[in-house]
Design an enzyme around this catalytic site. Sequence first.
Site, short mmCIF file in Angstrom:
data_model
loop_
_atom_site.label_atom_id
_atom_site.label_comp_id
_atom_site.label_asym_id
_atom_site.label_seq_id
_atom_site.Cartn_x
_atom_site.Cartn_y
_atom_site.Cartn_z
N SER A 291 -6.03 3.17 9.28
CA SER A 291 -6.94 1.98 9.84
C SER A 291 -6.15 0.94 10.53
CB SER A 291 -7.94 1.60 8.82
OG SER A 291 -7.14 0.74 7.92
N ILE B 131 10.09 4.81 1.51
CA ILE B 131 11.19 3.96 1.59
C ILE B 131 12.35 4.62 2.50
CG2 ILE B 131 12.98 2.60 0.32
CD1 ILE B 131 11.37 2.60 -2.20
N ASN C 244 6.65 -4.24 9.11
CA ASN C 244 5.56 -3.61 8.23
C ASN C 244 4.80 -4.59 7.93
OD1 ASN C 244 4.94 -1.52 6.15
ND2 ASN C 244 5.93 -2.86 4.65
N HIS D 163 2.28 -5.28 4.38
CA HIS D 163 2.28 -5.01 2.90
C HIS D 163 0.91 -5.99 2.33
CE1 HIS D 163 3.77 -4.38 -1.18
NE2 HIS D 163 3.47 -5.67 -1.44
N SER E 4 0.63 -9.37 4.15
CA SER E 4 1.75 -9.92 5.01
C SER E 4 2.41 -8.90 6.19
CB SER E 4 2.68 -10.37 4.04
OG SER E 4 2.26 -11.33 2.79
N LEU F 7 13.37 -4.16 -0.17
CA LEU F 7 11.96 -3.54 0.02
C LEU F 7 11.09 -4.83 -0.29
CD1 LEU F 7 10.37 -1.05 -0.16
CD2 LEU F 7 10.17 -1.35 -2.71
N ASP F 8 10.18 -4.70 1.03
CA ASP F 8 9.02 -5.65 1.01
C ASP F 8 9.46 -7.29 1.09
OD1 ASP F 8 7.16 -3.74 1.10
OD2 ASP F 8 7.03 -3.97 -1.17
C1 GRF Z 1 -2.44 -1.20 3.90
O1 GRF Z 1 -3.27 -1.61 3.04
C2 GRF Z 1 -1.18 -1.70 4.11
O2 GRF Z 1 -1.01 -2.99 3.59
C3 GRF Z 1 -0.39 -0.72 3.30
O3 GRF Z 1 -0.91 0.45 3.37
C4 GRF Z 1 -2.33 0.36 3.77
C5 GRF Z 1 -2.61 1.36 4.87
O4 GRF Z 1 -3.87 1.42 5.22
N1 GRF Z 1 1.10 -0.87 3.79
P1 GRF Z 1 -4.30 2.20 6.55
O5 GRF Z 1 -3.64 3.74 6.38
O6 GRF Z 1 -3.62 1.57 7.85
O7 GRF Z 1 -5.86 2.35 6.53
#
Ligand code: GRF
Length: 220
Positions: free
Chosen positions: A17, A96, A111, A113, A140, A148-149
Amino acid sequence: MTGMPMPVAVVISGRGSNMEAIARASLSAGSPFRIVRVIADRESAGGIARAAALGIPTSVVPVKQFPDRASFDAALAAEIEASGARLVVLAGFMRILSAEFVQRFEGRLLNIHPSLLPLYKGLDTHARALAAGDSHHGASVHYVTAELDGGPVIMQGRLRIRPGDTPDSVSARVHTLEHIIYPHVCTLIASGRVEWRDGSVLFDGAPLAAPLIEESDAAA
Ligand code: GRF
Protein backbone atom coordinates in the site's frame (compact mmCIF):
# COMPACT_ATOMS: atom_id res chain seq x y z
CA MET A 1 19.04 20.13 -11.53
CA THR A 2 17.25 19.67 -14.83
CA GLY A 3 13.69 18.51 -15.16
CA MET A 4 14.33 14.78 -15.45
CA PRO A 5 12.38 12.94 -12.72
CA MET A 6 14.57 11.01 -10.30
CA PRO A 7 14.33 7.25 -10.98
CA VAL A 8 13.14 5.32 -7.91
CA ALA A 9 13.05 1.57 -7.19
CA VAL A 10 10.58 0.31 -4.57
CA VAL A 11 11.33 -2.95 -2.75
CA ILE A 12 8.46 -4.81 -1.06
CA SER A 13 7.46 -8.08 0.58
CA GLY A 14 3.73 -7.59 1.07
CA ARG A 15 0.60 -5.85 -0.03
CA GLY A 16 2.38 -2.71 -1.13
CA SER A 17 0.00 0.00 0.00
CA ASN A 18 2.92 2.37 0.59
CA MET A 19 4.32 1.48 -2.81
CA GLU A 20 0.95 2.34 -4.34
CA ALA A 21 0.77 5.69 -2.53
CA ILE A 22 4.27 6.55 -3.80
CA ALA A 23 3.38 5.34 -7.28
CA ARG A 24 0.24 7.46 -7.42
CA ALA A 25 2.23 10.52 -6.32
CA SER A 26 4.84 9.80 -8.99
CA LEU A 27 2.14 9.68 -11.67
CA SER A 28 0.79 13.10 -10.75
CA ALA A 29 1.71 16.02 -13.00
CA GLY A 30 5.08 17.57 -12.24
CA SER A 31 6.29 14.85 -9.85
CA PRO A 32 10.08 15.13 -9.48
CA PHE A 33 10.43 11.34 -9.29
CA ARG A 34 9.16 8.27 -11.10
CA ILE A 35 9.16 4.62 -10.16
CA VAL A 36 11.25 2.63 -12.61
CA ARG A 37 10.77 -0.76 -10.94
CA VAL A 38 8.97 -2.51 -8.10
CA ILE A 39 10.90 -5.50 -6.78
CA ALA A 40 9.55 -8.15 -4.40
CA ASP A 41 11.38 -10.89 -2.55
CA ARG A 42 8.48 -13.35 -3.00
CA GLU A 43 5.96 -14.22 -5.70
CA SER A 44 3.12 -13.90 -3.21
CA ALA A 45 3.67 -10.16 -2.60
CA GLY A 46 0.33 -8.55 -3.42
CA GLY A 47 2.05 -5.31 -4.33
CA ILE A 48 3.42 -6.86 -7.53
CA ALA A 49 -0.06 -7.05 -9.06
CA ARG A 50 -0.85 -3.55 -7.79
CA ALA A 51 2.27 -2.18 -9.46
CA ALA A 52 1.60 -4.02 -12.70
CA ALA A 53 -1.93 -2.58 -12.74
CA LEU A 54 -0.37 0.89 -12.61
CA GLY A 55 1.88 0.04 -15.55
CA ILE A 56 5.07 -0.09 -13.51
CA PRO A 57 7.75 -2.68 -14.42
CA THR A 58 8.04 -5.38 -11.75
CA SER A 59 10.36 -8.20 -10.86
CA VAL A 60 10.69 -10.84 -8.19
CA VAL A 61 13.99 -11.89 -6.64
CA PRO A 62 12.73 -15.00 -4.83
CA VAL A 63 14.52 -15.16 -1.53
CA LYS A 64 13.89 -18.90 -1.21
CA GLN A 65 16.07 -19.59 -4.22
CA PHE A 66 19.21 -18.19 -2.60
CA PRO A 67 21.39 -20.17 -0.21
CA ASP A 68 22.33 -17.24 2.01
CA ARG A 69 21.81 -13.56 2.67
CA ALA A 70 24.90 -12.47 0.77
CA SER A 71 23.81 -14.08 -2.49
CA PHE A 72 20.25 -12.77 -2.18
CA ASP A 73 21.46 -9.27 -1.40
CA ALA A 74 23.82 -9.36 -4.38
CA ALA A 75 20.98 -10.39 -6.70
CA LEU A 76 18.69 -7.69 -5.29
CA ALA A 77 21.43 -5.09 -5.68
CA ALA A 78 22.01 -6.15 -9.29
CA GLU A 79 18.29 -5.84 -10.04
CA ILE A 80 18.19 -2.36 -8.52
CA GLU A 81 21.30 -1.24 -10.42
CA ALA A 82 19.87 -2.59 -13.68
CA SER A 83 16.73 -0.48 -13.17
CA GLY A 84 18.77 2.72 -13.16
CA ALA A 85 17.27 3.82 -9.84
CA ARG A 86 19.02 6.58 -7.93
CA LEU A 87 16.77 6.26 -4.87
CA VAL A 88 15.80 2.93 -3.30
CA VAL A 89 12.64 2.83 -1.21
CA LEU A 90 12.00 -0.10 1.13
CA ALA A 91 8.24 -0.30 1.68
CA GLY A 92 7.21 -3.23 3.85
CA PHE A 93 10.33 -5.18 2.95
CA MET A 94 10.58 -7.88 5.60
CA ARG A 95 14.25 -8.78 5.45
CA ILE A 96 17.32 -7.42 7.16
CA LEU A 97 19.89 -6.30 4.60
CA SER A 98 23.60 -6.99 4.92
CA ALA A 99 26.08 -4.28 5.83
CA GLU A 100 27.54 -4.61 2.31
CA PHE A 101 24.16 -3.89 0.73
CA VAL A 102 23.50 -0.92 3.00
CA GLN A 103 26.95 0.50 2.28
CA ARG A 104 26.50 0.10 -1.48
CA PHE A 105 23.32 2.19 -1.40
CA GLU A 106 24.35 4.53 1.41
CA GLY A 107 22.57 7.85 1.27
CA ARG A 108 20.02 6.70 -1.28
CA LEU A 109 18.24 3.96 0.69
CA LEU A 110 15.02 4.75 2.60
CA ASN A 111 12.76 2.77 4.90
CA ILE A 112 9.46 3.39 6.65
CA HIS A 113 8.95 2.04 10.14
CA PRO A 114 5.62 2.03 12.00
CA SER A 115 6.67 3.86 15.17
CA LEU A 116 7.98 7.19 16.32
CA LEU A 117 11.64 6.19 16.18
CA PRO A 118 13.77 5.81 18.21
CA LEU A 119 10.83 4.22 20.05
CA TYR A 120 9.93 0.62 19.21
CA LYS A 121 12.50 -0.60 16.74
CA GLY A 122 11.69 -4.07 15.42
CA LEU A 123 8.28 -5.78 15.38
CA ASP A 124 4.84 -5.42 17.04
CA THR A 125 5.18 -1.68 17.30
CA HIS A 126 1.46 -0.90 17.63
CA ALA A 127 0.91 -3.36 20.48
CA ARG A 128 4.04 -2.11 22.24
CA ALA A 129 2.97 1.55 22.02
CA LEU A 130 -0.47 0.65 23.40
CA ALA A 131 0.96 -1.50 26.18
CA ALA A 132 3.24 1.34 27.23
CA GLY A 133 0.25 3.68 27.54
CA ASP A 134 1.77 6.17 25.09
CA SER A 135 -0.26 9.25 24.22
CA HIS A 136 1.05 9.32 20.64
CA HIS A 137 2.22 6.88 18.00
CA GLY A 138 3.04 7.03 14.32
CA ALA A 139 5.51 6.21 11.59
CA SER A 140 9.00 7.32 10.60
CA VAL A 141 10.74 7.59 7.24
CA HIS A 142 14.49 7.25 7.65
CA TYR A 143 17.68 6.68 5.76
CA VAL A 144 18.87 3.12 6.21
CA THR A 145 22.16 2.51 7.98
CA ALA A 146 23.74 -0.67 9.28
CA GLU A 147 21.86 -0.26 12.58
CA LEU A 148 18.38 -1.82 12.30
CA ASP A 149 15.71 0.94 12.28
CA GLY A 150 18.48 3.24 13.48
CA GLY A 151 19.32 5.55 10.57
CA PRO A 152 18.62 9.29 10.62
CA VAL A 153 14.89 10.08 10.57
CA ILE A 154 13.66 12.51 7.92
CA MET A 155 9.95 12.76 8.64
CA GLN A 156 7.44 11.37 11.11
CA GLY A 157 3.68 11.08 10.95
CA ARG A 158 2.28 11.48 14.44
CA LEU A 159 -1.17 10.66 15.75
CA ARG A 160 -2.88 10.62 19.11
CA ILE A 161 -3.78 7.24 20.58
CA ARG A 162 -7.51 7.14 21.34
CA PRO A 163 -9.31 5.43 24.21
CA GLY A 164 -10.29 1.93 23.10
CA ASP A 165 -7.65 1.77 20.35
CA THR A 166 -6.44 -1.70 19.41
CA PRO A 167 -3.33 -2.65 17.42
CA ASP A 168 -5.57 -2.96 14.35
CA SER A 169 -7.30 0.38 14.74
CA VAL A 170 -3.99 2.15 15.35
CA SER A 171 -2.38 0.31 12.46
CA ALA A 172 -5.07 1.56 10.07
CA ARG A 173 -4.50 5.18 11.11
CA VAL A 174 -0.72 4.79 10.96
CA HIS A 175 -1.02 3.43 7.41
CA THR A 176 -3.07 6.47 6.41
CA LEU A 177 -0.26 8.68 7.68
CA GLU A 178 2.40 6.55 6.02
CA HIS A 179 0.70 7.10 2.68
CA ILE A 180 1.15 10.84 3.18
CA ILE A 181 4.68 11.02 4.54
CA TYR A 182 6.46 8.49 2.30
CA PRO A 183 5.52 10.16 -1.02
CA HIS A 184 6.26 13.52 0.62
CA VAL A 185 9.81 12.45 1.53
CA CYS A 186 10.40 11.07 -1.98
CA THR A 187 9.35 14.45 -3.37
CA LEU A 188 11.62 16.34 -0.96
CA ILE A 189 14.61 14.19 -1.91
CA ALA A 190 13.93 14.20 -5.64
CA SER A 191 13.56 17.98 -5.63
CA GLY A 192 16.83 18.37 -3.73
CA ARG A 193 15.35 19.83 -0.54
CA VAL A 194 16.38 16.82 1.57
CA GLU A 195 19.91 15.45 1.21
CA TRP A 196 22.08 12.89 2.91
CA ARG A 197 25.42 14.32 4.00
CA ASP A 198 27.97 12.18 5.82
CA GLY A 199 25.42 10.25 7.86
CA SER A 200 23.03 13.05 8.64
CA VAL A 201 20.15 14.83 6.93
CA LEU A 202 20.21 18.28 5.37
CA PHE A 203 16.93 20.11 4.83
CA ASP A 204 17.12 23.14 2.56
CA GLY A 205 20.90 23.04 2.98
CA ALA A 206 20.95 23.07 6.80
CA PRO A 207 21.30 20.14 9.22
CA LEU A 208 17.91 18.77 10.25
CA ALA A 209 17.91 18.99 14.04
CA ALA A 210 14.67 17.03 14.51
CA PRO A 211 12.48 15.07 12.11
CA LEU A 212 9.93 16.92 10.03
CA ILE A 213 6.51 16.21 11.54
CA GLU A 214 3.17 15.54 9.88
CA GLU A 215 0.62 15.76 12.69
CA SER A 216 -2.73 14.11 12.32
CA ASP A 217 -5.68 13.54 14.52
CA ALA A 218 -7.92 13.36 11.51
CA ALA A 219 -6.41 10.20 10.03
CA ALA A 220 -9.30 7.78 9.70
C1 GRF B 1 4.06 -0.53 6.90
O1 GRF B 1 3.33 -0.43 8.09
C2 GRF B 1 5.48 -0.09 7.14
O2 GRF B 1 5.61 0.83 8.18
C3 GRF B 1 6.16 -1.38 7.51
O3 GRF B 1 5.52 -2.36 6.75
C4 GRF B 1 4.21 -1.95 6.42
C5 GRF B 1 4.06 -2.09 4.95
O4 GRF B 1 2.73 -1.99 4.54
N1 GRF B 1 7.58 -1.28 7.26
P1 GRF B 1 2.38 -2.00 2.98
O5 GRF B 1 2.90 -3.31 2.38
O6 GRF B 1 3.01 -0.81 2.34
O7 GRF B 1 0.89 -1.93 2.94
